[in-house]
Design a protein around this motif. Structure first.
Motif, PDB file in Angstrom:
ATOM      1  N   VAL A 368      26.816  27.627  38.511  1.00 51.04           N
ATOM      2  CA  VAL A 368      26.537  26.352  39.164  1.00 51.04           C
ATOM      3  C   VAL A 368      27.163  26.374  40.555  1.00 51.04           C
ATOM      4  N   PRO A 369      26.372  26.306  41.608  1.00 51.62           N
ATOM      5  CA  PRO A 369      26.934  26.354  42.971  1.00 51.62           C
ATOM      6  C   PRO A 369      27.857  25.159  43.215  1.00 51.62           C
ATOM      7  N   PRO A 370      29.028  25.400  43.771  1.00 52.99           N
ATOM      8  CA  PRO A 370      29.967  24.290  44.014  1.00 52.99           C
ATOM      9  C   PRO A 370      29.570  23.515  45.261  1.00 52.99           C
ATOM     10  N   THR A 371      29.913  22.256  45.277  1.00 56.06           N
ATOM     11  CA  THR A 371      29.682  21.413  46.456  1.00 56.06           C
ATOM     12  C   THR A 371      30.873  21.413  47.398  1.00 56.06           C
ATOM     13  N   GLN A 372      31.976  21.942  46.941  1.00 52.07           N
ATOM     14  CA  GLN A 372      33.182  22.007  47.773  1.00 52.07           C
ATOM     15  C   GLN A 372      34.060  23.134  47.254  1.00 52.07           C
ATOM     16  N   ALA A 373      35.064  23.487  48.051  1.00 50.90           N
ATOM     17  CA  ALA A 373      35.984  24.543  47.643  1.00 50.90           C
ATOM     18  C   ALA A 373      36.953  23.997  46.578  1.00 50.90           C
ATOM     19  N   HIS A 374      37.356  24.888  45.707  1.00 52.12           N
ATOM     20  CA  HIS A 374      38.306  24.535  44.641  1.00 52.12           C
ATOM     21  C   HIS A 374      39.483  25.497  44.731  1.00 52.12           C
ATOM     22  N   LYS A 375      40.501  25.083  45.486  1.00 46.40           N
ATOM     23  CA  LYS A 375      41.644  25.953  45.758  1.00 46.40           C
ATOM     24  C   LYS A 375      42.691  25.826  44.638  1.00 46.40           C
ATOM     25  N   ILE A 376      43.261  26.961  44.258  1.00 48.60           N
ATOM     26  CA  ILE A 376      44.380  26.977  43.317  1.00 48.60           C
ATOM     27  C   ILE A 376      45.413  27.983  43.814  1.00 48.60           C
ATOM     28  N   TYR A 377      46.632  27.779  43.361  1.00 44.13           N
ATOM     29  CA  TYR A 377      47.691  28.754  43.596  1.00 44.13           C
ATOM     30  C   TYR A 377      47.822  29.591  42.338  1.00 44.13           C
ATOM     31  N   GLY A 378      47.653  30.886  42.470  1.00 43.21           N
ATOM     32  CA  GLY A 378      47.759  31.724  41.283  1.00 43.21           C
ATOM     33  C   GLY A 378      47.616  33.185  41.614  1.00 43.21           C
ATOM     34  N   ASN A 379      47.485  33.981  40.577  1.00 46.01           N
ATOM     35  CA  ASN A 379      47.335  35.422  40.701  1.00 46.01           C
ATOM     36  C   ASN A 379      45.856  35.757  40.549  1.00 46.01           C
ATOM     37  N   PRO A 380      45.200  36.221  41.592  1.00 49.61           N
ATOM     38  CA  PRO A 380      43.755  36.492  41.500  1.00 49.61           C
ATOM     39  C   PRO A 380      43.404  37.521  40.425  1.00 49.61           C
ATOM     40  N   VAL A 381      44.294  38.500  40.190  1.00 47.35           N
ATOM     41  CA  VAL A 381      44.003  39.520  39.178  1.00 47.35           C
ATOM     42  C   VAL A 381      43.957  38.892  37.792  1.00 47.35           C
ATOM     43  N   MET A 382      44.903  37.993  37.521  1.00 48.42           N
ATOM     44  CA  MET A 382      44.911  37.317  36.231  1.00 48.42           C
ATOM     45  C   MET A 382      43.688  36.417  36.068  1.00 48.42           C
ATOM     46  N   ILE A 383      43.332  35.679  37.129  1.00 50.03           N
ATOM     47  CA  ILE A 383      42.166  34.799  37.045  1.00 50.03           C
ATOM     48  C   ILE A 383      40.895  35.620  36.829  1.00 50.03           C
ATOM     49  N   LYS A 384      40.816  36.769  37.463  1.00 51.69           N
ATOM     50  CA  LYS A 384      39.667  37.644  37.241  1.00 51.69           C
ATOM     51  C   LYS A 384      39.607  38.079  35.791  1.00 51.69           C
TER      52      LYS A 384
END
Length: 496
Positions: A368-384
């Motif tokens: 689903v294409p987002p209508t805005q950015a969704h920023k988080i603070y985290g570890n990109p490797v873990m989120i992947k």
């Protein structure tokens, strides 16, 4: 004498590089609690002791002055009674015997003086200093002051008298001075009587303080011995009730560390046991398929065996990767390399990586294409890794011609983002939804190959990022009576 130290320092700076100099103070080791408490108890005592001596001396002088001042007052009044006026002539009628009694003192010298209205000496010693202009003298009232005669400190008592009040005659000054030898002796005797017992009491106090500290710190020493004598593998909590109240918070904190250590040890034991159990089956299958391949003579059968070996090795590799990911997630007490990044972009990239796997099963994988950015603070490797496990499970359990949808959006609750991966698979019964989050647990009756680690990894990653995982139902749009699975992850919004 020549000081060679500067020259030696200069030569040392030439020979050694600047980074070889360590000017930090030498670490003297840990401080002693016993010694620190002893210092804080004895240092004020030793500081207050000289102060108490000084205060005692002042009090002793005040006490010593009182009786001798009364004696001076009596002498002043006695001399005042012997002054008379005859035809305007003022005289002191003091018999020789009285003068000898007045001056009869083995320790101190006594002076007296009678001064007329014009400052003329009527009788006595001329060396007695006159009062200062600021000294307040009253008729009939004896006042005291300290002064010096011939270099000696004296105590002076003075008063004024009027011989004929009816004639308005001017006042006459009467003074008696005395050196301070007897006063000093009495003050010294008082100080000796007070200080000498302190010399005996002070060592006793030090010994009692030492003994009291030793007894007071005995529970700490006993606790130290109990901890030191524990076995290496003993992670049982320390009994708090046997310890003093003051160190119970310390023991409670130490027990919390032991609980965490026990959880970590048990987690490692479970990981090793589970890994050994889970790896045993694919490795045994690989060995069996390899043995069968060695016996095959037909090229087609050999090719089929090699394909099975490749599939088994792929599954074993995936299992090992998941085991390592789970171990890494569980041992990450705090996230390292936290950065601010776009969660929607990470979800889109992960979705693209699984398109080929979805096409193989003819599954409609969408984002689903987002209508805005969704920023988080985290570890990109873990989120992947989180997205990979969610998509792997969704594609694996969704039958052919099904659909999987990935969506990232803001939650109705402020400060939270929602990640949803919906599929049109068989769904998870409500009674099984908590158990599928456990490691190596798989829903009964499922013929899909898997390790049972994917959702456990997702849950751990969400927890490490301050979020949580929920398992919901996904209602089929074309058939509201059928339900798939909706994996929903809540993550906090990133703030710089």
């Amino acid at each position: 004498m020549v000081d060679v130290q500067p020259a030696l320092d200069a030569e040392l700076q030439k020979l050694l590089p600047p980074e070889s100099y360590d000017l930090r103070p030498i670490n003297k080791g840990p401080r002693s609690l016993f010694g620190e408490i002893l210092d804080w108890m004895l240092a004020p005592l030793l500081l207050l002791w000289p102060m108490s001596i000084a205060v005692t001396y002042l009090v002793a002088q005040s006490i010593a002055n009182a009786p001798f001042d009364r004696g001076l007052e009596n002498s002043v009044l006695a001399i005042s009674q012997q002054i008379s006026e005859t035809n305007g002539h003022i005289s002191l009628t003091l018999p020789m015997s009285a003068r000898q009694i007045l001056r009869a003192d083995d320790n101190d010298t006594i002076y007296f003086q009678v001064v007329g209205q014009h400052g003329q000496l009527i009788a006595g010693d001329k060396d007695v200093p006159l009062p200062h202009d600021g000294d307040a003298l009253q008729v009939g009232v004896v006042t005291y002051r300290d002064s010096r005669i011939a270099g000696n400190e004296v105590r002076v008592a003075a008063t004024q008298i009027i011989l004929s009040p009816s004639k308005n005659s001017p006042p006459i000054l009467v003074q008696v001075a005395e050196t301070l030898e007897k006063r000093s002796q009495l003050a010294n005797e008082i100080i000796k009587g007070v200080i000498l017992p302190q010399f005996i009491i002070l060592p006793i106090v030090v010994v009692l303080v030492w003994f009291g500290l030793t007894r007071g710190l005995a529970p700490l020493n006993a606790l130290q011995n109990r901890i030191r004598n524990r076995r290496v593998d003993d992670t049982s909590p320390i009994e708090e009730r046997a310890a003093p109240q003051e160190i119970m918070p310390l023991i409670s904190s130490f027990n919390d560390v032991l609980y965490q250590l026990e959880d970590s040890v048990q987690s490692q034991k479970r990981f090793i046991a589970d890994a050994a159990h889970q790896l045993k089956t694919p490795l045994a299958g690989l060995r069996m398929q390899a043995e069968l391949a060695q016996r095959e003579s037909s090229p087609d059968e050999l090719q089929r065996s090699l394909e099975q070996i490749a599939d088994s090795s792929t599954r074993a590799t995936r299992l090992v990767q998941q085991l390592l990911s789970l171990a890494r997630m569980e041992n990450a007490s705090n996230l390292s390399e936290k950065i601010l990044f776009d969660l929607s972009q990470a979800a889109e990239d992960a979705t693209k990586n699984w398109l080929s796997a979805a096409w193989e099963k003819n599954i409609d994988l969408g984002f689903v294409p987002p209508t805005q950015a969704h920023k988080i603070y985290g570890n990109p490797v873990m989120i992947k890794e989180l997205f990979n496990n969610l998509l792997d499970n969704a594609i694996k359990y969704t039958p052919a011609n099904g659909s999987v949808t990935v969506d990232v959006r803001h939650s109705n609750r402020p400060g939270l983002l929602i990640v949803e991966v919906k599929d049109t698979g068989p769904g998870i019964p409500p009674e099984e939804r908590q158990r599928v989050l456990e490691r190596f647990y798989r829903v009964l009756g499922s013929d899909i190959e898997g390790s049972g680690l994917g959702l456990a990894i997702v849950k751990e990653i969400a927890t490490q990022h301050g979020g949580k995982l929920e398992i919901l139902e996904n209602v089929y749009q074309e058939n509201p009576l059928k339900y798939g699975t909706c994996m929903r992850v809540y993550l906090p919004v990133g703030r710089p």
